[in-house]
Design a protein around this motif. Structure first.
Motif, PDB file in Angstrom:
ATOM      1  N   HIS A 185      -0.588  -3.594  -1.840  1.00 17.72           N
ATOM      2  CA  HIS A 185      -0.971  -2.360  -1.117  1.00 17.72           C
ATOM      3  C   HIS A 185       0.098  -1.429  -0.486  1.00 17.72           C
ATOM      4  O   HIS A 185      -0.301  -0.210  -0.233  1.00 17.72           O
ATOM      5  CB  HIS A 185      -1.882  -2.930   0.161  1.00 17.72           C
ATOM      6  CG  HIS A 185      -3.010  -3.812  -0.409  1.00 17.72           C
ATOM      7  ND1 HIS A 185      -2.706  -5.014  -0.070  1.00 17.72           N
ATOM      8  CD2 HIS A 185      -4.489  -3.466  -0.779  1.00 17.72           C
ATOM      9  CE1 HIS A 185      -3.801  -5.747  -1.064  1.00 17.72           C
ATOM     10  NE2 HIS A 185      -4.872  -4.653  -1.096  1.00 17.72           N
ATOM     11  N   ARG A 199      -1.017   7.325  -0.969  1.00 13.92           N
ATOM     12  CA  ARG A 199      -0.030   8.069  -0.189  1.00 13.92           C
ATOM     13  C   ARG A 199       1.290   7.754  -0.325  1.00 13.92           C
ATOM     14  O   ARG A 199       1.595   6.650  -0.750  1.00 13.92           O
ATOM     15  CB  ARG A 199      -0.620   7.722   1.550  1.00 13.92           C
ATOM     16  CG  ARG A 199      -1.822   8.239   1.572  1.00 13.92           C
ATOM     17  CD  ARG A 199      -2.457   8.387   2.930  1.00 13.92           C
ATOM     18  NE  ARG A 199      -2.172   6.885   3.643  1.00 13.92           N
ATOM     19  CZ  ARG A 199      -0.993   6.478   4.262  1.00 13.92           C
ATOM     20  NH1 ARG A 199      -0.172   7.305   4.833  1.00 13.92           N
ATOM     21  NH2 ARG A 199      -0.903   5.258   4.825  1.00 13.92           N
ATOM     22  N   THR A 210       0.237  12.688   3.639  1.00 14.69           N
ATOM     23  CA  THR A 210       1.060  12.176   2.316  1.00 14.69           C
ATOM     24  C   THR A 210       1.905  13.274   1.969  1.00 14.69           C
ATOM     25  O   THR A 210       1.590  14.821   2.346  1.00 14.69           O
ATOM     26  CB  THR A 210       0.007  11.954   1.221  1.00 14.69           C
ATOM     27  OG1 THR A 210       0.639  11.429   0.169  1.00 14.69           O
ATOM     28  CG2 THR A 210      -0.668  13.292   0.645  1.00 14.69           C
ATOM     29  N   SER A 263      -2.300  -4.095  12.091  1.00 17.03           N
ATOM     30  CA  SER A 263      -2.753  -3.002  11.246  1.00 17.03           C
ATOM     31  C   SER A 263      -2.569  -3.221   9.893  1.00 17.03           C
ATOM     32  O   SER A 263      -3.074  -2.284   9.249  1.00 17.03           O
ATOM     33  CB  SER A 263      -1.708  -1.766  11.829  1.00 17.03           C
ATOM     34  OG  SER A 263      -0.538  -2.012  11.765  1.00 17.03           O
ATOM     35  N   ASP A 277      -3.180   2.659   8.238  1.00 12.99           N
ATOM     36  CA  ASP A 277      -4.277   3.625   8.065  1.00 12.99           C
ATOM     37  C   ASP A 277      -4.224   4.537   9.317  1.00 12.99           C
ATOM     38  O   ASP A 277      -4.762   5.687   9.315  1.00 12.99           O
ATOM     39  CB  ASP A 277      -5.355   2.759   8.447  1.00 12.99           C
ATOM     40  CG  ASP A 277      -5.866   1.860   7.161  1.00 12.99           C
ATOM     41  OD1 ASP A 277      -5.418   2.216   6.285  1.00 12.99           O
ATOM     42  OD2 ASP A 277      -6.626   0.924   7.357  1.00 12.99           O
ATOM     43  N   LYS A 337      -3.295  -6.944   3.816  1.00 16.28           N
ATOM     44  CA  LYS A 337      -2.371  -6.152   3.007  1.00 16.28           C
ATOM     45  C   LYS A 337      -1.254  -7.005   2.160  1.00 16.28           C
ATOM     46  O   LYS A 337      -0.810  -7.930   2.985  1.00 16.28           O
ATOM     47  CB  LYS A 337      -1.640  -4.992   3.663  1.00 16.28           C
ATOM     48  CG  LYS A 337      -2.795  -4.010   4.284  1.00 16.28           C
ATOM     49  CD  LYS A 337      -3.708  -3.387   3.503  1.00 16.28           C
ATOM     50  CE  LYS A 337      -4.826  -2.210   4.083  1.00 16.28           C
ATOM     51  NZ  LYS A 337      -5.650  -1.792   3.051  1.00 16.28           N
ATOM     52  N   SER A 373      -3.521   7.858   7.659  1.00 19.58           N
ATOM     53  CA  SER A 373      -4.497   8.057   6.545  1.00 19.58           C
ATOM     54  C   SER A 373      -4.503   9.386   6.019  1.00 19.58           C
ATOM     55  O   SER A 373      -5.144   9.697   4.859  1.00 19.58           O
ATOM     56  CB  SER A 373      -5.935   7.636   6.844  1.00 19.58           C
ATOM     57  OG  SER A 373      -6.383   8.232   7.995  1.00 19.58           O
ATOM     58  N   TYR A 374      -4.012  10.437   6.525  1.00 18.76           N
ATOM     59  CA  TYR A 374      -4.099  11.798   5.993  1.00 18.76           C
ATOM     60  C   TYR A 374      -2.639  12.266   5.892  1.00 18.76           C
ATOM     61  O   TYR A 374      -2.517  13.612   5.867  1.00 18.76           O
ATOM     62  CB  TYR A 374      -5.127  12.702   7.183  1.00 18.76           C
ATOM     63  CG  TYR A 374      -5.581  14.053   6.405  1.00 18.76           C
ATOM     64  CD1 TYR A 374      -6.107  14.100   5.261  1.00 18.76           C
ATOM     65  CD2 TYR A 374      -5.451  15.223   6.920  1.00 18.76           C
ATOM     66  CE1 TYR A 374      -6.776  15.168   4.486  1.00 18.76           C
ATOM     67  CE2 TYR A 374      -5.792  16.393   6.556  1.00 18.76           C
ATOM     68  CZ  TYR A 374      -6.561  16.350   5.245  1.00 18.76           C
ATOM     69  OH  TYR A 374      -7.021  17.559   4.758  1.00 18.76           O
ATOM     70  N   SER A 428      -0.227   2.506  -0.112  1.00 17.60           N
ATOM     71  CA  SER A 428       0.902   3.661   0.767  1.00 17.60           C
ATOM     72  C   SER A 428       2.271   3.129   0.195  1.00 17.60           C
ATOM     73  O   SER A 428       2.402   2.141   0.115  1.00 17.60           O
ATOM     74  CB  SER A 428       0.719   3.387   2.087  1.00 17.60           C
ATOM     75  OG  SER A 428       1.928   4.126   2.769  1.00 17.60           O
ATOM     76  N   GLY A 459      -5.968   7.619  -4.340  1.00 17.77           N
ATOM     77  CA  GLY A 459      -6.010   6.966  -3.164  1.00 17.77           C
ATOM     78  C   GLY A 459      -4.580   6.451  -2.541  1.00 17.77           C
ATOM     79  O   GLY A 459      -4.471   5.644  -1.840  1.00 17.77           O
TER      80      GLY A 459
END
Length: 252
Positions: free
Chosen positions: A86, A178, A240, A4, A234, A8, A237-238, A135, A176
């Motif tokens: 990342h 989080r 934060t 995953s 990811d 990165k 991803s939503y 992230s 972008g």
């Protein structure tokens, strides 16, 4: 594992042992290059060597992340060695078990420096390097969400981390990036054993007390690392600005 974090580049502070080591190894197994940062040079090198032995990419950096120059070096090493950044896991931390009367000013300042200033400094220098988004995961604590006995500096520092995480999430969402915190309960790490030493308690009795929660046991570093991996990747991803509690039901 799913790969995953393929492609990165990550930084793990406090990566020499405990949750940091477990997370660094897990990130590498998931495909990330890992910069292992720790004031413990031998431990950081050992973690990086374990990653390399498993076919991963890693480099160890000796750093006191309460010092800005060291934080700059860690970020620059990630970018120069692996080509970008990342994921940042701000995990370095210490604890002093004492109340306000028993805590010296020097101890208070050191806990705040390692647990709070390091998160600020690492984010300050990592965010500009996250040119394609990223992230950040910060290690809070259950004691950052509620009080605990004989740990005033630690409780204050972790509460600061939790709310700093929220502020960072608001500030950098448009880029972008989080930002979340993972908040472990008692986890069987060298730091937990150091708590028992500071309190002059027998380890077996201390461990039994730490296991007093609905699931009836302390956590393991790998269990916390899995939560960090979720927040870093990811699949979240939503997500934060959240404070994810991983404590076997202790706060419940």
């Amino acid at each position: 594992m799913t790969g995953s974090l393929d492609g990165k580049v990550s930084i793990v502070t406090g990566g020499a042992s405990g949750i940091g080591r477990a997370t660094a190894l897990m990130f590498a197994r998931e495909g990330a290059a890992v910069v292992v940062a720790d004031i413990d040079a031998t431990g950081a090198a050992r973690t990086a060597e374990e990653i390399a032995a498993q076919g991963g990419r890693s480099i160890a950096v000796t750093a006191d992340v309460s010092a800005e120059a060291d934080c700059v070096t860690v970020v620059e090493t990630a970018v120069s060695t692996f080509g970008g950044l990342h994921v940042l896991f701000n995990n370095a931390g210490i604890i002093r078990r004492a109340d306000a009367i028993g805590t010296s000013v020097e101890e208070w300042d050191r806990v705040m420096a390692v647990n709070v200033r390091s998160v600020f400094l690492m984010c300050k220098h990592a965010v500009p390097a996250m040119t394609s988004g990223g992230s950040i995961v910060n290690t809070g604590s259950g004691w950052g969400l509620k009080g605990g006995g004989n740990a005033i500096s630690y409780c204050a520092s972790k509460a600061a981390v939790v709310n700093m995480t929220r502020a960072l999430a608001i500030d950098h969402a448009a880029a972008g990036i989080r930002v979340n915190s993972v908040n472990p309960g008692d986890t069987d790490t060298p730091m937990l054993r150091e708590e028992a030493r500071q309190l002059a308690e027998d380890w077996s009795a201390f461990a039994a007390d730490a296991a007093d929660r609905p699931m009836g046991r302390s956590g393991t570093p790998d269990e916390i690392a899995k939560a960090v991996l979720f927040l870093a990747g990811d699949a979240a991803s939503y997500v934060t600005g959240t404070a994810l509690v991983v404590d076997g039901g202790g706060l419940a």
